[in-house]
Design an enzyme around this catalytic site. Sequence first.
Site, PDB file in Angstrom:
ATOM      1  N   ARG A 191       0.744  -1.097  -0.002  1.00 35.97           N
ATOM      2  CA  ARG A 191       0.064  -0.091   0.060  1.00 35.97           C
ATOM      3  C   ARG A 191       0.964   1.036  -0.172  1.00 35.97           C
ATOM      4  O   ARG A 191       0.505   2.124  -0.698  1.00 35.97           O
ATOM      5  CB  ARG A 191      -0.941  -0.078   1.326  1.00 35.97           C
ATOM      6  CG  ARG A 191      -1.833   1.180   1.378  1.00 35.97           C
ATOM      7  CD  ARG A 191      -2.786   0.977   2.580  1.00 35.97           C
ATOM      8  NE  ARG A 191      -3.514   2.205   2.908  1.00 35.97           N
ATOM      9  CZ  ARG A 191      -4.772   2.419   2.537  1.00 35.97           C
ATOM     10  NH1 ARG A 191      -5.379   1.722   1.815  1.00 35.97           N
ATOM     11  NH2 ARG A 191      -5.215   3.456   2.759  1.00 35.97           N
ATOM     12  N   ILE A 234      -7.212   7.804  -1.146  1.00 37.34           N
ATOM     13  CA  ILE A 234      -7.223   6.339  -1.072  1.00 37.34           C
ATOM     14  C   ILE A 234      -7.994   5.730   0.034  1.00 37.34           C
ATOM     15  O   ILE A 234      -7.722   6.347   0.989  1.00 37.34           O
ATOM     16  CB  ILE A 234      -5.858   5.800  -0.982  1.00 37.34           C
ATOM     17  CG1 ILE A 234      -5.603   4.438  -1.109  1.00 37.34           C
ATOM     18  CG2 ILE A 234      -4.769   6.496   0.095  1.00 37.34           C
ATOM     19  CD1 ILE A 234      -4.243   3.742  -1.237  1.00 37.34           C
ATOM     20  N   SER A 235      -8.930   5.128  -0.162  1.00 38.03           N
ATOM     21  CA  SER A 235     -10.039   4.735   0.953  1.00 38.03           C
ATOM     22  C   SER A 235      -9.346   4.005   2.182  1.00 38.03           C
ATOM     23  O   SER A 235      -8.390   3.368   2.020  1.00 38.03           O
ATOM     24  CB  SER A 235     -11.281   3.868   0.283  1.00 38.03           C
ATOM     25  OG  SER A 235     -11.832   4.284  -0.714  1.00 38.03           O
ATOM     26  N   ALA A 236      -9.764   4.022   3.182  1.00 36.71           N
ATOM     27  CA  ALA A 236      -9.324   3.343   4.398  1.00 36.71           C
ATOM     28  C   ALA A 236      -9.291   1.923   4.002  1.00 36.71           C
ATOM     29  O   ALA A 236     -10.182   1.183   3.236  1.00 36.71           O
ATOM     30  CB  ALA A 236     -10.665   3.504   5.638  1.00 36.71           C
ATOM     31  N   PRO A 237      -8.340   1.184   4.664  1.00 38.11           N
ATOM     32  CA  PRO A 237      -8.282  -0.387   4.391  1.00 38.11           C
ATOM     33  C   PRO A 237      -9.566  -1.243   4.400  1.00 38.11           C
ATOM     34  O   PRO A 237      -9.592  -2.110   3.699  1.00 38.11           O
ATOM     35  CB  PRO A 237      -6.944  -0.744   5.338  1.00 38.11           C
ATOM     36  CG  PRO A 237      -6.388   0.570   5.344  1.00 38.11           C
ATOM     37  CD  PRO A 237      -7.297   1.502   5.552  1.00 38.11           C
TER      38      PRO A 237
END
Length: 206
Positions: free
Chosen positions: A42, A74-77
Site C-alpha cells: 500500500r 485512497i480509501s481506508a483499508p
Amino acid sequence: METTLPPVADPADLREALVSRLIEGGHLRTHEVIAAFRVTERHRFLPGVDLKAAYVEDAVPIKHDETGEMISCISAPSIVATQLEQLGAESGHKVLEAGAATGYNAALVGQLVEPGGHVWTLDVDQDLVDRAQKNLAQAGASNVTVVLGDGAAGLPEHAPFDRIHFTVGAGDVPVQILEQLAPGGRLVLPMRIRGTGTCSGRPSPG
C-alpha cells in the site's frame, strides 16, 4: 478504535499487522483477498506519505480542489477490503473499475484475476491517471490498464465485464454500466443515501 502498530516501521510488518486487523474485524474473509492484501504494498501507492500512515485505518487524501476540499483519496483499508470481498473477482475475469485514484485498488484486483484476467481502471483527471500508471508500473501490475475517461460511461469497447467496481459514490446506477456487465456478472457500487451516508452493495442486472 485504537490502532496498534509494530514498534519497527518495517513495511512487511506493517502490512501483516494491517491484514491481521482486517481479518479480526471481519473485513477480510477469503483466502484470495487476504493473499492480495499481503503481497500488495500500500505504501508504494502513497509516495511522500509517512510509512505508518499508509497502513492505519484511515483514508488518505491525494488531491484537493482550489478551495482545499478533498476531491480524491485512497480509501481506508477496511472499506477496500469489504468492497473487494463483495466484488468476488476471480482468475480470468475482466474487470472495470471506476475511480483509479492511486492505482492501489486496481493492483489488488489485478492480483485476484490472475492468471488470465485484466483490469481497466478509469479516472476523469489526467494527473490521477498519470500517477496511477506510474504507481502500477512500479508495482509490476502488468494486467492493469489505466484509462482517462468517465466511469459512468464505462468502456464499451472492452465490454462485457465479469465485474464492475465503483470506488467512488454514486446517486444512481448508470444504465450504460449495466449494459456492459456480462450475464451473471456483478456490480459493486457505493450508493449515496440522501446525499449523506454511503452504502456499498451488489445490485444485480435486470
